[in-house]
Design a protein around this motif. Structure first.
Motif, PDB file in Angstrom:
ATOM      1  N   GLU A 163       0.718  -1.034   0.134  1.00 44.39           N
ATOM      2  CA  GLU A 163       0.164  -0.098   0.229  1.00 44.39           C
ATOM      3  C   GLU A 163       0.954   1.373   0.001  1.00 44.39           C
ATOM      4  OE1 GLU A 163      -3.405   2.193   2.724  1.00 44.39           O
ATOM      5  OE2 GLU A 163      -2.756   0.424   3.235  1.00 44.39           O
ATOM      6  N   ARG A 164       1.980   1.152   0.926  1.00 44.64           N
ATOM      7  CA  ARG A 164       2.688   2.253   0.933  1.00 44.64           C
ATOM      8  C   ARG A 164       3.677   2.532  -0.577  1.00 44.64           C
ATOM      9  NH1 ARG A 164       7.352   2.182   5.325  1.00 44.64           N
ATOM     10  NH2 ARG A 164       8.329   0.718   3.714  1.00 44.64           N
ATOM     11  N   PHE A 165       3.804   1.361  -1.242  1.00 46.38           N
ATOM     12  CA  PHE A 165       4.453   1.654  -2.402  1.00 46.38           C
ATOM     13  C   PHE A 165       3.382   2.321  -3.812  1.00 46.38           C
ATOM     14  CE2 PHE A 165       5.061   0.064  -6.727  1.00 46.38           C
ATOM     15  CZ  PHE A 165       6.437   0.480  -7.083  1.00 46.38           C
ATOM     16  N   VAL A 166       2.377   1.719  -3.627  1.00 46.66           N
ATOM     17  CA  VAL A 166       1.429   2.249  -4.481  1.00 46.66           C
ATOM     18  C   VAL A 166       0.802   3.794  -4.310  1.00 46.66           C
ATOM     19  CG1 VAL A 166       0.677  -0.067  -5.479  1.00 46.66           C
ATOM     20  CG2 VAL A 166      -0.720   1.111  -3.614  1.00 46.66           C
ATOM     21  N   GLU A 167       1.042   4.157  -2.950  1.00 46.64           N
ATOM     22  CA  GLU A 167       0.356   5.479  -2.938  1.00 46.64           C
ATOM     23  C   GLU A 167       1.221   6.776  -3.658  1.00 46.64           C
ATOM     24  OE1 GLU A 167      -1.837   7.138  -0.958  1.00 46.64           O
ATOM     25  OE2 GLU A 167      -2.833   5.062  -0.585  1.00 46.64           O
ATOM     26  N   ARG A 168       2.608   6.389  -4.244  1.00 41.39           N
ATOM     27  CA  ARG A 168       2.977   7.244  -4.711  1.00 41.39           C
ATOM     28  C   ARG A 168       2.404   7.458  -6.229  1.00 41.39           C
ATOM     29  NH1 ARG A 168       8.992   4.369  -5.709  1.00 41.39           N
ATOM     30  NH2 ARG A 168       8.621   3.861  -3.389  1.00 41.39           N
ATOM     31  N   TYR A 169       1.440   6.313  -6.688  1.00 41.83           N
ATOM     32  CA  TYR A 169       0.998   6.770  -7.930  1.00 41.83           C
ATOM     33  C   TYR A 169      -0.599   7.100  -7.760  1.00 41.83           C
ATOM     34  CZ  TYR A 169       5.226   3.944  -9.415  1.00 41.83           C
ATOM     35  OH  TYR A 169       6.453   3.594  -9.843  1.00 41.83           O
ATOM     36  N   ARG A 170      -0.773   7.806  -6.763  1.00 44.26           N
ATOM     37  CA  ARG A 170      -2.292   7.698  -6.547  1.00 44.26           C
ATOM     38  C   ARG A 170      -2.914   8.738  -7.669  1.00 44.26           C
ATOM     39  NH1 ARG A 170      -5.959   7.420  -3.097  1.00 44.26           N
ATOM     40  NH2 ARG A 170      -4.875   5.838  -1.655  1.00 44.26           N
ATOM     41  N   ASP A 171      -1.884   9.880  -7.952  1.00 47.75           N
ATOM     42  CA  ASP A 171      -2.311  10.907  -8.944  1.00 47.75           C
ATOM     43  C   ASP A 171      -2.709  10.333 -10.285  1.00 47.75           C
ATOM     44  OD1 ASP A 171      -1.940  12.759  -7.018  1.00 47.75           O
ATOM     45  OD2 ASP A 171      -0.064  13.340  -7.786  1.00 47.75           O
ATOM     46  N   THR A 172      -2.080   9.110 -10.521  1.00 51.00           N
ATOM     47  CA  THR A 172      -2.211   8.561 -12.088  1.00 51.00           C
ATOM     48  C   THR A 172      -2.841   7.264 -12.113  1.00 51.00           C
ATOM     49  OG1 THR A 172      -0.066   7.688 -12.076  1.00 51.00           O
ATOM     50  CG2 THR A 172      -0.240   9.589 -12.948  1.00 51.00           C
ATOM     51  N   VAL A 173      -3.329   6.709 -10.800  1.00 48.72           N
ATOM     52  CA  VAL A 173      -3.805   5.202 -10.782  1.00 48.72           C
ATOM     53  C   VAL A 173      -4.968   5.287  -9.925  1.00 48.72           C
ATOM     54  CG1 VAL A 173      -3.501   2.767 -10.054  1.00 48.72           C
ATOM     55  CG2 VAL A 173      -1.677   4.019 -11.315  1.00 48.72           C
ATOM     56  N   GLU A 174      -6.182   4.398 -10.263  1.00 47.16           N
ATOM     57  CA  GLU A 174      -7.139   4.213  -9.406  1.00 47.16           C
ATOM     58  C   GLU A 174      -6.729   3.134  -8.068  1.00 47.16           C
ATOM     59  OE1 GLU A 174     -11.895   2.825  -8.961  1.00 47.16           O
ATOM     60  OE2 GLU A 174     -10.911   3.211 -11.026  1.00 47.16           O
ATOM     61  N   LEU A 175      -6.781   3.327  -7.119  1.00 44.53           N
ATOM     62  CA  LEU A 175      -6.254   2.463  -6.153  1.00 44.53           C
ATOM     63  C   LEU A 175      -7.378   1.809  -5.524  1.00 44.53           C
ATOM     64  CD1 LEU A 175      -3.375   4.389  -4.680  1.00 44.53           C
ATOM     65  CD2 LEU A 175      -3.421   2.775  -6.448  1.00 44.53           C
ATOM     66  N   LYS A 176      -7.212   0.560  -5.125  1.00 47.84           N
ATOM     67  CA  LYS A 176      -8.433  -0.399  -4.501  1.00 47.84           C
ATOM     68  C   LYS A 176      -7.413  -1.215  -3.286  1.00 47.84           C
ATOM     69  CE  LYS A 176     -12.230  -0.207  -7.924  1.00 47.84           C
ATOM     70  NZ  LYS A 176     -13.194  -1.133  -8.360  1.00 47.84           N
ATOM     71  N   GLY A 177      -7.883  -1.046  -2.138  1.00 47.10           N
ATOM     72  CA  GLY A 177      -7.299  -2.011  -0.950  1.00 47.10           C
ATOM     73  C   GLY A 177      -8.267  -3.250  -0.513  1.00 47.10           C
ATOM     74  N   TYR A 178      -7.549  -4.100  -0.430  1.00 47.16           N
ATOM     75  CA  TYR A 178      -8.382  -5.516   0.158  1.00 47.16           C
ATOM     76  C   TYR A 178      -7.732  -5.924   1.445  1.00 47.16           C
ATOM     77  CZ  TYR A 178      -9.728  -4.929  -4.604  1.00 47.16           C
ATOM     78  OH  TYR A 178     -10.097  -4.614  -6.031  1.00 47.16           O
ATOM     79  N   PRO A 179      -8.662  -6.809   2.225  1.00 46.29           N
ATOM     80  CA  PRO A 179      -8.128  -7.151   3.455  1.00 46.29           C
ATOM     81  C   PRO A 179      -7.142  -8.214   3.519  1.00 46.29           C
ATOM     82  CG  PRO A 179     -10.379  -8.131   2.823  1.00 46.29           C
ATOM     83  CD  PRO A 179     -10.119  -7.223   1.722  1.00 46.29           C
ATOM     84  N   SER A 180      -6.834  -9.051   2.199  1.00 48.40           N
ATOM     85  CA  SER A 180      -5.841  -9.963   2.281  1.00 48.40           C
ATOM     86  C   SER A 180      -5.352 -10.171   0.887  1.00 48.40           C
ATOM     87  CB  SER A 180      -6.474 -11.411   2.743  1.00 48.40           C
ATOM     88  OG  SER A 180      -7.284 -11.737   1.881  1.00 48.40           O
ATOM     89  N   ALA A 181      -4.129 -10.794   0.774  1.00 42.37           N
ATOM     90  CA  ALA A 181      -4.040 -11.190  -0.568  1.00 42.37           C
ATOM     91  C   ALA A 181      -4.759 -11.886  -1.636  1.00 42.37           C
ATOM     92  CB  ALA A 181      -2.241 -11.620  -0.611  1.00 42.37           C
ATOM     93  N   GLU A 182      -5.490 -13.009  -0.870  1.00 41.02           N
ATOM     94  CA  GLU A 182      -6.088 -13.777  -1.425  1.00 41.02           C
ATOM     95  C   GLU A 182      -7.550 -13.186  -2.048  1.00 41.02           C
ATOM     96  OE1 GLU A 182      -7.019 -17.299  -3.130  1.00 41.02           O
ATOM     97  OE2 GLU A 182      -5.381 -17.042  -1.787  1.00 41.02           O
ATOM     98  N   VAL A 183      -7.879 -12.230  -1.357  1.00 33.77           N
ATOM     99  CA  VAL A 183      -8.980 -11.240  -1.919  1.00 33.77           C
ATOM    100  C   VAL A 183      -8.682 -10.598  -3.196  1.00 33.77           C
ATOM    101  CG1 VAL A 183     -11.010  -9.439  -1.229  1.00 33.77           C
ATOM    102  CG2 VAL A 183     -10.385 -11.176   0.407  1.00 33.77           C
ATOM    103  N   GLY A 184      -7.553  -9.971  -2.936  1.00 37.36           N
ATOM    104  CA  GLY A 184      -6.766  -9.010  -4.012  1.00 37.36           C
ATOM    105  C   GLY A 184      -6.559  -9.794  -5.377  1.00 37.36           C
ATOM    106  N   LEU A 185      -6.095 -11.193  -5.119  1.00 33.72           N
ATOM    107  CA  LEU A 185      -6.003 -12.062  -6.546  1.00 33.72           C
ATOM    108  C   LEU A 185      -7.370 -12.396  -7.073  1.00 33.72           C
ATOM    109  CD1 LEU A 185      -3.164 -14.269  -5.053  1.00 33.72           C
ATOM    110  CD2 LEU A 185      -3.044 -12.306  -6.723  1.00 33.72           C
ATOM    111  N   LYS A 186      -8.292 -12.502  -6.114  1.00 34.90           N
ATOM    112  CA  LYS A 186      -9.683 -12.962  -6.595  1.00 34.90           C
ATOM    113  C   LYS A 186     -10.032 -11.645  -7.566  1.00 34.90           C
ATOM    114  CE  LYS A 186     -11.050 -16.575  -3.434  1.00 34.90           C
ATOM    115  NZ  LYS A 186     -12.086 -16.873  -2.359  1.00 34.90           N
ATOM    116  N   LYS A 187      -9.997 -10.444  -7.037  1.00 33.54           N
ATOM    117  CA  LYS A 187     -10.518  -9.270  -7.564  1.00 33.54           C
ATOM    118  C   LYS A 187      -9.878  -9.086  -8.853  1.00 33.54           C
ATOM    119  CE  LYS A 187     -13.503  -8.488  -4.446  1.00 33.54           C
ATOM    120  NZ  LYS A 187     -15.093  -8.557  -4.872  1.00 33.54           N
ATOM    121  N   LEU A 188      -8.618  -9.464  -9.019  1.00 31.79           N
ATOM    122  CA  LEU A 188      -7.646  -9.424 -10.277  1.00 31.79           C
ATOM    123  C   LEU A 188      -8.353 -10.403 -11.202  1.00 31.79           C
ATOM    124  CD1 LEU A 188      -5.341  -8.360 -11.855  1.00 31.79           C
ATOM    125  CD2 LEU A 188      -3.895 -10.060 -10.639  1.00 31.79           C
ATOM    126  N   GLN A 189      -8.748 -11.638 -10.784  1.00 32.42           N
ATOM    127  CA  GLN A 189      -9.367 -12.561 -11.608  1.00 32.42           C
ATOM    128  C   GLN A 189     -10.521 -12.262 -12.371  1.00 32.42           C
ATOM    129  OE1 GLN A 189      -8.803 -15.858  -8.726  1.00 32.42           O
ATOM    130  NE2 GLN A 189      -7.579 -16.955 -10.191  1.00 32.42           N
TER     131      GLN A 189
END
Length: 274
Positions: A163-189
């Motif tokens: 999260e800290r890494f992607v914050e630097r791209y907030r001006d150009t990217v829409e960011l979405k946070g998830y409670p776990s990696a597993e949830v994030g991978l499912k949302k990617l799929q």
């Protein structure tokens, strides 16, 4: 003054040696008592069981690298262990309020975290990587930094160094946070996001996972991070024992064996330095 008899001389020498040994024994016992004071009660291990292969649930039981390492520590320190499961964002406060003794949750060493906790010696070095869908052909040959500058939607685990890494791209990217990696991978799929940023072990695990055959990691380290256990600064004796235990595991090869068991496939890459 009468000359001292040889027998009396030897008796005094022996008594002196015995007194020295008694004092030495008392010093050693006191030192051991202070070192192992933490073991008078079970050691409470703070974990978040949503981060395979570091800590997760397997058949409803805790499993992963951290769990195997904690059991090795249990054997070395001769302490009983109690696992305290908490959301990741509550681990640091639980340590500070003495609800847990050690955090073993794949925790990265950061300057901000070092302000409130003491870290043991790092036992792994890794970093953030980007994961995309295999059908995202237009992204395959690009650097993750270029992708994150294109106005896509990027996902991350809340409270993580990702999260800290992607914050630097907030001006150009829409960011979405998830409670776990597993949830994030499912949302990617499910195409809710275009890219997911997470620790390298998550990317390595994709290589042997049948649940994510449609995903691929872009094997470029976006950051370089050391992983370590955390304890309260008020328990320096426990920190010493953790470091001693790590040294023993590293020398014996047990540390490498445990990590290799859970991460059989790794990709060594250089930090891209951006």
């Amino acid at each position: 003054m009468l000359p001292q008899s040889p027998l009396l001389f030897y008796i005094e020498e022996i008594m002196g040696i015995l007194r020295f040994r008694s004092i030495l024994a008392i010093v050693l016992i006191s030192a051991c008592s202070s070192v192992f004071a933490a073991c008078e009660q079970p050691l409470r291990i703070g974990v978040t069981a949503n981060y395979p292969p570091m800590v997760f649930k397997q058949d409803e039981r805790l499993a992963g690298i951290e769990i195997d390492l904690s059991r090795e520590l249990q054997r070395l320190l001769e302490c009983k262990l109690v696992y305290v499961e908490l959301p990741f964002e509550q681990l640091l406060s639980a340590l500070q309020t003495d609800k847990v003794d050690i955090i073993m949750a794949g925790l990265s060493i950061t300057d901000s975290r070092k302000q409130s906790v003491s870290f043991a010696k790092p036992y792994m070095s890794l970093g953030q990587m980007a994961i995309i869908r295999k059908d995202s052909l237009t992204l395959h040959n690009k650097h993750p930094a270029a992708i994150l500058a294109e106005g896509i939607t990027a996902g991350y685990e809340e409270g993580s160094t990702g999260e800290r890494f992607v914050e630097r791209y907030r001006d150009t990217v829409e960011l979405k946070g998830y409670p776990s990696a597993e949830v994030g991978l499912k949302k990617l799929q499910q195409r809710e996001i275009d890219i997911f940023i997470h620790d390298a072990p998550t990317s390595w695990r994709l290589a042997s996972s049948r649940d994510h055959l449609d995903l691929i990691s872009m094997y470029k380290l976006l950051t370089r991070e050391d992983i370590a256990w955390a304890v309260s600064p008020s328990k320096p004796e426990l920190l010493v024992e953790l470091n001693n235990g790590l040294d023993t595991m590293r020398t014996s090869g047990r540390l490498g064996d445990i990590i290799s068991r859970w991460i059989p496939v790794t990709v060594e890459v250089e930090n891209t330095g951006f």
